[in-house]
Design a protein around this motif. Structure first.
Motif, short mmCIF file in Angstrom:
data_model
loop_
_atom_site.label_atom_id
_atom_site.label_comp_id
_atom_site.label_asym_id
_atom_site.label_seq_id
_atom_site.Cartn_x
_atom_site.Cartn_y
_atom_site.Cartn_z
N ASP A 200 0.83 -1.20 0.00
CA ASP A 200 0.00 0.00 0.00
C ASP A 200 0.87 1.25 0.00
N ALA A 201 1.96 1.21 0.77
CA ALA A 201 2.85 2.38 0.82
C ALA A 201 3.55 2.59 -0.51
N ILE A 202 3.94 1.51 -1.18
CA ILE A 202 4.56 1.64 -2.50
C ILE A 202 3.58 2.29 -3.49
N ALA A 203 2.32 1.89 -3.39
CA ALA A 203 1.32 2.39 -4.33
C ALA A 203 0.91 3.83 -4.04
N ASN A 204 0.92 4.24 -2.77
CA ASN A 204 0.26 5.50 -2.41
C ASN A 204 1.10 6.51 -1.65
N ALA A 205 2.26 6.14 -1.16
CA ALA A 205 3.09 7.11 -0.43
C ALA A 205 3.65 8.16 -1.39
N PRO A 206 4.03 9.33 -0.88
CA PRO A 206 4.59 10.37 -1.76
C PRO A 206 5.88 9.90 -2.42
N ALA A 207 6.11 10.37 -3.63
CA ALA A 207 7.36 10.06 -4.31
C ALA A 207 8.50 10.88 -3.72
N GLN A 208 8.19 12.06 -3.23
CA GLN A 208 9.20 12.92 -2.62
C GLN A 208 8.71 13.39 -1.26
N ASN A 209 9.63 13.46 -0.33
CA ASN A 209 9.31 13.88 1.02
C ASN A 209 10.62 14.30 1.69
N LYS A 210 10.53 14.93 2.82
CA LYS A 210 11.75 15.22 3.57
C LYS A 210 12.40 13.91 3.99
N ALA A 211 13.70 13.95 4.21
CA ALA A 211 14.46 12.71 4.42
C ALA A 211 14.06 11.97 5.70
N PHE A 212 13.35 12.63 6.60
CA PHE A 212 12.91 11.94 7.82
C PHE A 212 11.45 11.51 7.75
N TYR A 213 10.86 11.56 6.55
CA TYR A 213 9.52 11.06 6.31
C TYR A 213 9.56 9.99 5.22
N ALA A 214 8.58 9.10 5.24
CA ALA A 214 8.56 7.97 4.32
C ALA A 214 8.15 8.38 2.91
N THR A 215 8.66 7.64 1.95
CA THR A 215 8.30 7.77 0.54
C THR A 215 8.03 6.39 -0.03
N ARG A 216 7.54 6.36 -1.26
CA ARG A 216 7.35 5.07 -1.91
C ARG A 216 8.68 4.36 -2.11
N TRP A 217 9.77 5.15 -2.24
CA TRP A 217 11.10 4.55 -2.42
C TRP A 217 11.55 3.88 -1.13
N ALA A 218 11.28 4.51 0.00
CA ALA A 218 11.58 3.88 1.29
C ALA A 218 10.79 2.60 1.44
N ALA A 219 9.54 2.60 1.00
CA ALA A 219 8.71 1.40 1.07
C ALA A 219 9.28 0.29 0.19
N MET A 220 9.78 0.66 -1.00
CA MET A 220 10.40 -0.35 -1.86
C MET A 220 11.63 -0.95 -1.19
N ALA A 221 12.45 -0.10 -0.58
CA ALA A 221 13.65 -0.60 0.10
C ALA A 221 13.28 -1.49 1.28
N LEU A 222 12.26 -1.11 2.03
CA LEU A 222 11.82 -1.95 3.14
C LEU A 222 11.30 -3.29 2.61
N LYS A 223 10.59 -3.27 1.50
CA LYS A 223 10.11 -4.53 0.93
C LYS A 223 11.29 -5.42 0.53
N MET A 224 12.36 -4.82 0.04
CA MET A 224 13.55 -5.60 -0.27
C MET A 224 14.08 -6.31 0.97
N ARG A 225 14.16 -5.60 2.08
CA ARG A 225 14.60 -6.22 3.33
C ARG A 225 13.70 -7.39 3.71
N VAL A 226 12.41 -7.15 3.65
CA VAL A 226 11.45 -8.16 4.08
C VAL A 226 11.54 -9.40 3.19
N LEU A 227 11.63 -9.20 1.88
CA LEU A 227 11.70 -10.33 0.97
C LEU A 227 13.01 -11.11 1.12
N MET A 228 14.09 -10.44 1.45
CA MET A 228 15.35 -11.16 1.67
C MET A 228 15.24 -12.06 2.90
N SER A 229 14.53 -11.63 3.93
CA SER A 229 14.29 -12.49 5.08
C SER A 229 13.31 -13.60 4.73
#
Length: 473
Positions: A200-229
């Protein structure tokens, strides 16, 4: 003295304490529950409160506390330790460690605050928000909920066994004092819930945000972590595709010199995908984390000989490892965040959750694990090492097997990401057991891959189920 990690479930209910300055004001508990989330403005205030929990701000002094992300995982992996004497976790003995309760309380404070926002915002009409902001607020909250749940799964659940009943305690409702009872979920169901929030975050989070707020790119990176586990063959092509999307389509680029992230640029670095900004005047508080890397507080966290040895022929050793610590043999001052003898600044108090370097390293690991080209993984690894000033790539060039390449990727993960957000520990545990034994002999049983659920959880939530195997309830 050592800090004590408090694990009372009841402390997760403090998510409504006041939040000042950088992160805005967090509503009282009932307000987070949705009672006064009545429009876009109050939704934004409540979402700021969730980020306040992500930054783990201590409401008594308005100081972020990223300690449990930076120190204990590096302790578990054998690269850091307590500067005034050995802690049990340095031998992977969590029952006799001050670090044993990490993440449990803070993760559920984060999850609980996120649930309050999700509940309150979901009840509002779309027309109460400008443009797509309702979906974005919900997506950011779901990202943060996924982050919290994944921490719990990674440190308290058998994340490595999809058939295991010992998963995370998933909470998708705002918890009040009279509604804490819930059973933990299976590992499979835990992954399903976490990935649903991330998608949901990948689909709907902002593409750009301040570095201390989440973005769709942060969600993609988190999904990478989760899938590696998650670690299934079908996961690795997805990880590679996510990495390519971030690398090719996002605004993030590798920092030309890794050192500049920590000593000059902080969250302004183009490779920081998600970080934690210090609160106003935080550096003046006597017990901030960067004082605990250089004697200036009653706790001291240091590099161990294993890290000094790993960096001995690496240019990072000159700035990351300091003088010998006289209080404990075989330990050295850890200078990744603060130079030896310096005093804290807003930069030294900055923390890093996700950097683009990790995206590259996870892509290379996924290539190797999927049976892909070792040469392609080698090219990625040498590129990352070059951005840290490395010029001798002989060990990487000589890695001719899957296991040897996985080992070299892991060692660079330690050199680059140690003391940030736990990847030096999680990437170790993904290695074949023979390599885990070689690199961390005290982690000689999968019982030691995770920690016991805190005893107080069983008192407050008797329906949670059984304690993790190998530990007493």
């Amino acid at each position: 003295m050592k800090r004590i990690i408090y694990t009372l479930l009841g402390t997760l209910l403090i998510a409504g304490t006041s939040c000042k300055k950088e992160l805005g004001k967090l509503p009282e508990n009932a307000k987070v529950d949705g009672n006064t989330i009545i429009d876009q403005r109050t939704s934004e205030i409540a979402l700021n409160g969730v980020y306040y929990r992500f930054a783990n701000v201590d409401a008594t002094n308005n100081v972020t506390d990223w300690f449990e992300h930076e120190v204990p995982p590096a302790v578990f992996a054998g690269y850091m330790g307590y500067g005034y004497g050995e802690d049990g976790a340095e031998l992977n003995d969590y029952t006799n460690s001050f670090f044993s309760g990490i993440y449990w309380t803070s993760a559920y404070q984060l999850v609980n605050a996120a649930n309050g926002v999700i509940k309150g915002v979901s009840l509002l009409e779309d027309k109460a928000f400008t443009n797509n902001r309702k979906k974005e607020v919900l997506a950011e909250a779901r990202f943060l909920r996924a982050y919290g749940h994944f921490k719990v799964l990674s440190y308290f659940g058998q994340w490595f066994d999809l058939s295991s009943p010992y998963g995370a305690l998933l909470r998708d409702e705002f918890v009040t004092v009279g509604a804490t009872a819930k059973a933990r979920s299976s590992v499979k169901d835990s992954y399903t819930a976490i990935l649903a929030d991330i998608d949901d975050a990948i689909a709907n989070a902002p593409a750009q945000n301040k570095a201390f707020y989440a973005t769709r790119w942060a969600a993609m990176a988190l999904k990478m972590r989760v899938l590696m586990s998650h670690g299934q063959p079908a996961d690795y092509p997805v990880v590679i595709a996510l990495a390519d999307s971030i690398i090719l389509n996002s605004q993030y680029t590798l920092e030309p010199q890794m050192k500049d992230i920590f000593y000059t640029k902080g969250l302004a670095s183009p490779e920081v995908i998600l970080g934690v900004k210090s609160q106003q005047n935080q550096e003046s508080y006597y017990y901030v984390l960067s004082r605990q890397y250089w004697p200036g507080a009653s706790s001291l966290y240091v590099a161990k000989t294993a890290l000094k040895t790993l960096l001995a022929n690496d240019p990072r050793g000159a700035w990351m490892i300091g003088s010998a610590n006289d209080y404990s043999d075989g330990t050295f001052y850890f200078l990744k965040y603060i130079k030896e003898g310096n005093t804290p600044t807003p930069l030294t108090e900055t923390a890093y959750a996700i950097r683009l370097t990790e995206v590259y390293l996870l892509k290379a690991e996924a290539i190797v694990r999927s049976g892909g080209s070792l040469a392609a993984a080698r090219t990625i690894l040498k590129n990352i090492m070059g951005h840290a000033g490395v010029t001798d790539f002989s060990a990487v060039d000589n890695a001719g097997s899957v296991n040897e390449m996985l080992k070299q990727l892991y060692l660079e993960t330690v050199r680059n990401l140690v003391g940030e957000d736990g990847q030096e520990w999680m990437s170790l545990l993904r290695l074949p057991s023979s390599l885990v034994q070689e690199l961390r002999p005290t982690a000689n049983d999968k019982v030691k891959y995770i920690m016991p659920i805190p005893h107080t959880e069983f008192l407050n939530n008797p329906t949670i189920g059984e304690q993790n195997p190998g530990y007493q309830q």
